[in-house]
Structures are given as C-alpha cells and as structure tokens.
Design a protein around this motif. Structure first.
Motif, PDB file in Angstrom:
ATOM      1  N   GLY A 590      19.780   8.042   8.563  1.00 15.87           N
ATOM      2  CA  GLY A 590      19.490   6.844   9.300  1.00 15.87           C
ATOM      3  C   GLY A 590      18.739   5.724   8.417  1.00 15.87           C
ATOM      4  O   GLY A 590      18.185   6.179   7.282  1.00 15.87           O
ATOM      5  N   SER A 593      14.877   1.683   9.776  1.00 20.37           N
ATOM      6  CA  SER A 593      14.164   2.364  10.793  1.00 20.37           C
ATOM      7  C   SER A 593      15.009   3.174  11.468  1.00 20.37           C
ATOM      8  O   SER A 593      14.496   3.525  12.728  1.00 20.37           O
ATOM      9  CB  SER A 593      13.216   1.438  11.497  1.00 20.37           C
ATOM     10  N   GLY A 594      16.309   3.809  11.181  1.00 22.08           N
ATOM     11  CA  GLY A 594      16.932   4.656  12.181  1.00 22.08           C
ATOM     12  C   GLY A 594      17.673   3.914  13.052  1.00 22.08           C
ATOM     13  O   GLY A 594      18.477   4.422  13.828  1.00 22.08           O
ATOM     14  N   ARG A 595      17.895   2.489  12.989  1.00 28.69           N
ATOM     15  CA  ARG A 595      18.655   1.730  14.030  1.00 28.69           C
ATOM     16  C   ARG A 595      20.144   1.722  13.648  1.00 28.69           C
ATOM     17  O   ARG A 595      20.984   1.376  14.446  1.00 28.69           O
ATOM     18  CB  ARG A 595      18.146   0.342  14.000  1.00 28.69           C
ATOM     19  N   CYS A 596      20.569   2.081  12.365  1.00 29.41           N
ATOM     20  CA  CYS A 596      21.927   2.375  11.978  1.00 29.41           C
ATOM     21  C   CYS A 596      22.141   3.493  11.044  1.00 29.41           C
ATOM     22  O   CYS A 596      21.167   3.834  10.537  1.00 29.41           O
ATOM     23  CB  CYS A 596      22.334   1.014  11.586  1.00 29.41           C
ATOM     24  N   ARG A 617      23.058   1.530  16.914  1.00 30.43           N
ATOM     25  CA  ARG A 617      22.613   1.757  18.118  1.00 30.43           C
ATOM     26  C   ARG A 617      22.544   0.616  18.982  1.00 30.43           C
ATOM     27  O   ARG A 617      21.746  -0.480  18.715  1.00 30.43           O
ATOM     28  CB  ARG A 617      21.235   2.442  17.823  1.00 30.43           C
ATOM     29  N   ARG A 622      16.957   6.219  17.389  1.00 29.20           N
ATOM     30  CA  ARG A 622      17.137   5.939  16.065  1.00 29.20           C
ATOM     31  C   ARG A 622      17.498   7.209  15.396  1.00 29.20           C
ATOM     32  O   ARG A 622      17.423   8.366  15.840  1.00 29.20           O
ATOM     33  CB  ARG A 622      16.073   5.350  15.457  1.00 29.20           C
ATOM     34  N   TYR A 623      18.337   7.057  14.406  1.00 29.31           N
ATOM     35  CA  TYR A 623      18.686   8.301  13.622  1.00 29.31           C
ATOM     36  C   TYR A 623      17.863   8.562  12.677  1.00 29.31           C
ATOM     37  O   TYR A 623      16.827   7.909  12.404  1.00 29.31           O
ATOM     38  CB  TYR A 623      20.040   7.593  12.671  1.00 29.31           C
ATOM     39  N   ALA A 633      11.466  -3.225  14.774  1.00 26.49           N
ATOM     40  CA  ALA A 633      12.727  -2.733  13.841  1.00 26.49           C
ATOM     41  C   ALA A 633      13.744  -3.556  14.193  1.00 26.49           C
ATOM     42  O   ALA A 633      13.849  -4.574  15.280  1.00 26.49           O
ATOM     43  CB  ALA A 633      13.078  -1.437  14.482  1.00 26.49           C
ATOM     44  N   GLY A 636      19.605  -2.360  14.742  1.00 34.04           N
ATOM     45  CA  GLY A 636      20.248  -2.132  15.771  1.00 34.04           C
ATOM     46  C   GLY A 636      21.062  -3.129  16.674  1.00 34.04           C
ATOM     47  O   GLY A 636      21.076  -4.213  16.051  1.00 34.04           O
TER      48      GLY A 636
END
Length: 755
Positions: A590, A593-596, A617, A622-623, A633, A636
């Motif tokens: 991710g 912040s894991g949003r993509c 996302r 989040r990833y 964040a 996404g």
C-alpha cells in the motif's frame, strides 16, 4: 518700649529683676507676635530643643535649670525668652508638666530675667497658680485672653516614609517656630500621656487617611510597602500622584502587560481601576474590579471570572463580549488557566469559550466531539460555523448528492465519528463512481478566461469540504467568487495531479503546502491517536483564511485581475478514523497511507478502481504496507479525496445591489403549490444563475427580465418567517426576511366544502 500686645507686667519684670522666672501663657493666635515683641524688647531667644542632645531624645531639664542659674555669666545678656518648654511638657503629660513647673517657679535667678513663653499647657499652669498664689502676688505669671492651642502631632513610624522631620528635637523645633494644627514627624519615642492629641501612624495607609485626600483608598487593596510608595508619591509629587490615581487609565485593548502580577505597574493600575470604577466602560472589567481584592488576583480573575456567571444571566452576553475584548491578546499560556477552570462545569463550559486562541478553538472542537454540534456555537467560533454551513453544489446531476454528502461529512469530521448512514453513502458512491460525472480539474482550468492577468494559487490538499468557508470569507472581503466543481486524477496524489500547475502560463503562480503538511506529514505537527478529535481543523481554517486575506490584498492593490485557487486533491479524515485495513493479500504494498497500491492481477475489484497503473480504494479501507496518515489521508477515491474546487476570485462591482420583495405584504402559502416570491434585483452578472437558499435548501429563480424574478418555494406550505440568502452564481449578494402567511379562510375551498 511699650507695645499694646505685651502685658504691662512683662515690662516691669524686664526693668527690675525679681530673681525668679516669669511665666507668660499664650495661645496659638498670639504666640508669634508675643515672641517677636519680646525679642524686639531685647530678650534673646533660647530654645528648649537645643537641650536635646540626640535627635530623638527629650531635652535635659537639669541642663535647662543650670543654664538659668548661670545666666549672668554665660549669656550675652541676662534677659532671655525661653520657647518650646510648654510644647515639650504637653508631649510628656500631666505629671511631668506639673513637676517641672513647680521646679522652675522656685529657681533663683539672681540678676537674670527669664521669660518662659508657654503654649499648650494653660490648664496645668492655672493649677500651679492655685497651688502657689505668690506667683500672682509677685506678678510672675500672665495668661493671655486666648490661650487655646490646636496643636496635634502625628508620629509616623513608617520605616520607608520620606519627606518627614525625624526625631523629637526637630518636632520641638517646629513647634518653637510657631507651627499649629497637624505637625507630622518620625520618632521612636512614645507619647502615651501627652496632653495634646498625638496620633501614631503605624502604616502608610493610616498616614494617607490622615491626609484627608478625598480619594477612596481601601487598606485591603494594597500591602504596607505599596501604600508607602503612594504616600511618598504624595509627599514628593503631590499633583502628579493625584492625577495618576484619579485620571482613569483605559488599557482595555492592551491590558495584559498591565495585569501581569505582583509588580508596581500592576498594582498602580489596579488601584486606578478601584478608584475609577464608575468610569470603566467595559462592563466585564467593572465586574472583575468589584470582585478583586488584590492586584495579583487581577489577571486570573479577568481570565476566569466569566466562569462564575451563568449563560442564562441576562447580562451574560455583554459580559462575555467585554471579556473577549480584554483577553484578545493574552498568550496561550495564560488562557490555559481559564480553560482548566472552565472545565469544572461541563454544562456551562461551551458558552464561555471564544475564538481568540488556538487553545480555545481546539477546546470547542473537543466539546462538539463529546456533545454534538449546537447552532449557537457558530456565534462563539464563527469560522467553524462558516465551515459547517451547508454548501449548495451547482454541478449538474450529482449536485444534490454532493451537497448532502459533504454536509454530513463535515459534521462527522468535527464530531469525530462515522455513522452507519454515512458509511452506506460511501459504499454506494464507491460502487457507482459518481465523481466521474464531474469535469476534470484540467478541463475546468482550461476554461478560465483572461489567464494573462490571472494568478494561480495552488493550495495543496484543499478539498470541497471548505467551499462554504471560502465563499463566506470571500463575501466578507468584498470579493466576487465563482466556483467550478471538478475531479482529480486517480490516485489522488500530488505526483499525478500537478500538471495543471506546471502548465500554467499566466503571469504568476504560487503553491501553499502547509495545509497538506498538516494533514499527513510529521512537520505539520499533528499525529493521530485513538479518540483524538480533529484539532488540526483549527489550523486548516487559519491557513485558508490567510490565503483568502492574501488574495484580497493583492486584488485590492490591482496586482492581478483575478486569482484562481485550485487544488491537486482533497483528503479524508474519516478514512483515518475508520482504521480499516483491507483483508485481501496483495502483490504490492500500500502507498499513501494505504489508500492505493500498484495494480496487480486481482479479480476482486469491489470498492476498487484502476487508473494510472494503481488500484485505488473507493471505500475507507486501506492496503497493508504503508504508514497510517497523521490525521487525514489521500490517494484514494472517496468523494472528499477526489472532488476538488476551482475557485475564481476577483473584486466585486462597487455598486450596491438593491433587492426588494415585491409581494412581501401578500406572501401566502398554497397548500398544493407552495409559496411564490416575487423579487426585484437591481444588478446580477448572470440572470440564469440566481437562486435563494433557505435553511440549506436551494430554490431556483426564474428571470422575467434583467431585474425581476419569480421563485417558487415548493416545499413551504405552512405559515412561517424565514431569512433567505440570495445568490448570483456563487456570490452572496444579499438576504431578505420573508413573512409567509396562511391562506385567508374565506378563500379556502377545502374550508367551504365542510359545509
């Protein structure tokens, strides 16, 4: 030489020695004249004070007696007038006075003449005459017609008092010179048996009271040291000191430096407030002065005094506003004292905060997160109220959905929670990709006219959530505002969304990064913890306000024709609060912040959209593999991340817009159709983009011509009073009060059908 002031007996005494002293008893009225004439008649003056061999020691009467006996040998002449004896004896008391008089009347002088000029002890001398009538027979005593003396003594024992005679020797010397009434001095001696009034002053406040200044000086308002400084001021600079106390010093707008604590300036100001309470215009300051007893309490009482007043008190609003002015420039460290005290009563707490300081603004957000939003808070923290005001989107088929979504999103951000109802919206819109119905940001910027005179202002991470706030700021600054709603490219990261800035060919461009730093970078100074409220919103609003202020200043200076405020992407607070990590294993880590994450071979595409080589996302999960954002964040495809505004600001026309409700006296509801409003508007830019907003609901105006408009309020079918804001595009051009009445009963067919 005969003079009418002196008695005849004195001349006979001077002419022929009688071997004993002559007692000449006078009062204040004749003292100086009698003394002067005695000296004119050849008598030398001898002061009793000369026999005080230390400054604060009583005279040696034995030495006085010895000097009388050796008068013929030691004196220039053998004729003297003795002064100061009566006053000295009056200080000693009844017993000492009579003992000394008895001793002196029996002295043998030989050929010398001693006239003892007595003042202040006439009753005691009369008693001596009654004891020994030979004084009358030998004509050795005389009482003036008026022997009254008004001598009073103030013995000031204050250590640091200045401008006073010190010691009994100087006191007797002053009395020998003929002083009357109050004679003030400093002596360590006691005068408990004195025949004349002796007031002992043990502190400076007593001394000030004795001065009868006509100024109310309550002892409890100061320390002995402080009152001593005032006393010394009156002794050395009486007029300046009086003026300093009596002329009101109004420090309402810079009061902090004058109330810092236990220093001379604070106490001087405090005393000035106490004396001039009736001149204080600020009602809250007057309230505080009344309740404050010591200067070192002044600062804290100004800070916390409001906590003792209920918000239901009829004077609360005026007191609140008065206090807000007083503490406007107090530092955060001082305001912390107030915040701590204010939290004691959680019911009253919110009503006492102001928007003066960052600390208080954060406390307001904390309170809202705990208790929910209340409309009156918009008066306490106007910027927060402007932020939470419903913004009516005008962007085609998704306008109503975006209006509803962002209105809910903002309240949830401030209240620091996510509702099930809102999560359903996120899921629904995440599946339907409704943002794709919006134009791209680059397309919107390409449509901007007059770029050659336009400055581009890129505010990194500025989302659509701030539109109501920016529109209100622009209106207050007298700016015309036009807003285009667009979408960012995915993923919503700067590297994918900066081409609009790089390709800008206008005269100037500027990038503001602080908003983005606050949201998700360590240097922004905010870090998310469980349960922590959206305190960063305080800084966000300040950054945006500063940006609009800067734009307004530049436009006023005519540096540019217009400004375009644009953004690369928005950001999501709720995605951080959700803390939802996607359970699916991924082939890539991710990012942001894991949003993509980088796209990979994956069949499960729920709440995911692929674009520019990324999986993005559309929900709040989040990833794995990327650090969680600090407080917000992006990256996404939730609406708050992807919907971005393009805001064009320029100076408004100088002419005021005239708005009138033409059917204001005949506004009647129709149970089936609603209420029709007829308006006259003197000037608008676009007659096809005029609308009213009432309680967050938008009503389109139909243009009959350039100045006359009809608006149907289709959902208002009951009588009511309401205020309507009138917009020309995104510009708020005015507001009107609508007094909507019910149908006249005689015309209501439904009513007639009852019969």
């Amino acid at each position: 030489k005969i003079n009418n002031m002196l008695c005849l007996e004195i001349y006979k005494y001077i002419d022929a020695a009688k071997g004993q002293p002559f007692f000449y008893v006078v009062g204040d009225k004749e003292y100086r004249e009698v003394l002067n004439e005695l000296q004119e008649n050849g008598l030398d003056m001898v002061r009793i004070s000369a026999f005080c061999y230390k400054d604060d020691k009583f005279p040696d009467i034995d030495e006085v007696v010895d000097s009388f006996r050796t008068l013929d040998v030691d004196c220039k002449s053998n004729k003297i007038v003795v002064v100061g004896l009566g006053e000295y004896l009056a200080l000693r008391g009844e017993v000492e006075t009579k003992q000394t008089l008895r001793r002196l009347k029996n002295i043998t002088l030989g050929n010398g003449r001693v006239v003892i000029l007595l003042r202040g002890i006439a009753p005691q001398m009369r008693d001596i005459v009654k004891e020994d009538d030979r004084l009358i027979q030998k004509k050795l005593v005389y009482f003036s017609q008026n022997t009254v003396s008004s001598i009073t003594v103030i013995n000031n024992k204050i250590k640091d008092a200045v401008g006073l005679k010190s010691g009994v020797k100087q006191l007797i010397g002053l009395l020998e010179d003929g002083m009357t009434n109050n004679v003030e001095m400093k002596s360590a001696l006691t005068f408990d048996d004195a025949l004349i009034p002796v007031t002992v002053i043990n502190n400076a406040h007593m001394a000030l009271e004795n001065m009868h200044l006509g100024i109310p000086l309550e002892k409890q308002y100061g320390s002995d040291e402080q009152w001593t400084k005032v006393l010394n001021g009156f002794r050395c600079y009486p007029e300046d000191t009086r003026m300093r106390l009596l002329v009101y010093r109004d420090y309402e707008y810079d009061i902090y430096d004058h109330v810092l604590g236990d220093n001379d300036e604070t106490w001087s100001y405090f005393l000035n407030l106490k004396i001039n309470n009736d001149k204080i215009k600020n009602k809250y300051l007057r309230y505080i002065v009344n309740m404050t007893e010591r200067a070192n309490q002044l600062k804290e009482n100004i800070l916390t005094g409001i906590t003792k007043v209920s918000h239901n008190d009829r004077e609360f609003k005026e007191l609140y506003e008065g206090r807000k002015k007083l503490v406007k420039n107090f530092p955060e460290s001082a305001i912390a004292i107030f915040v701590h005290e204010n939290k004691i009563d959680p019911i009253e707490e919110i009503y006492k905060y102001t928007d003066n300081t960052i600390l208080e603004r954060r406390e307001i957000i904390h309170w809202v997160a705990q208790n929910g939003w209340k409309d009156f808070i918009a008066e306490i923290y106007p910027a927060l109220g402007m932020y939470l005001k419903k913004y009516i989107f005008n962007c085609g088929s998704v306008s109503k959905k975006l209006t509803d979504y962002f209105d809910k999103y903002k309240f949830l951000k401030v209240e620091n929670r996510i509702s099930d109802e809102f999560m359903q919206l996120v899921y629904n819109y995440g599946k339907n990709y409704i943002y794709t119905k919006l134009q791209t940001r680059d397309a919107a910027i390409n449509k901007i006219e007059n770029k050659s005179k336009t400055c581009l202002y890129w505010i990194d991470a500025l989302g659509a959530e701030h539109l109501s706030y920016i529109a209100e700021l622009a209106n207050k600054k007298g700016l015309s505002i036009h807003i285009d709603i667009a979408r960012a490219d995915l993923p919503t990261i700067t590297s994918v969304n900066r081409s609009f800035y790089e390709r800008w060919n206008g005269p100037k461009k500027y990038k503001e990064e602080e908003l983005d730093n606050i949201k998700h970078k360590e240097k922004g100074g905010f870090f998310y913890e469980d349960g922590q409220e959206a305190f960063h919103l305080v800084s966000e609003l300040d950054i945006i306000k500063n940006a609009v202020d800067s734009v307004a200043t530049s436009l006023a200076m005519h540096e540019f024709c217009q400004f375009v405020i644009a953004s690369d992407h928005g950001a999501s607070r709720l995605a951080v609060i959700k803390k939802d990590v996607n359970p699916h294993l991924t082939d890539t880590k991710g990012e942001h912040s894991g949003r993509c994450c980088k796209a990979y071979d994956e069949n499960d595409r729920e709440f995911v959209i692929e674009e520019n080589g990324y999986f993005v996302r559309t929900d709040y999960s989040r990833y794995k593999g990327s650090r969680a954002a600090n407080v917000e964040a992006h990256g996404g495809a939730s609406l708050e991340e992807v919907v971005v505004p393009i805001i064009t600001l320029k100076l408004k026309k100088q002419s005021d817009v005239d708005i009138r409700v033409l059917n204001g006296d005949n506004l009647q509801v129709d149970r089936h159709k609603g209420t029709l409003v007829e308006l006259y508007i003197s000037d608008v830019d676009n007659i096809n983009n005029v609308y009213l907003v009432i309680d967050g609901n938008k009503y389109i105006a139909y243009a009959k011509d350039r100045t006359h408009y009809s608006i149907l309020l289709e959902d208002i079918k009951r009588r009511r009073k309401c205020r309507a804001d009138i917009y020309d595009g995104n510009d708020l051009i005015g507001n009107v009060l609508l007094n909507i009445k019910g149908k006249i009963v005689s015309e209501n067919k439904d009513f007639e059908d009852l019969f």
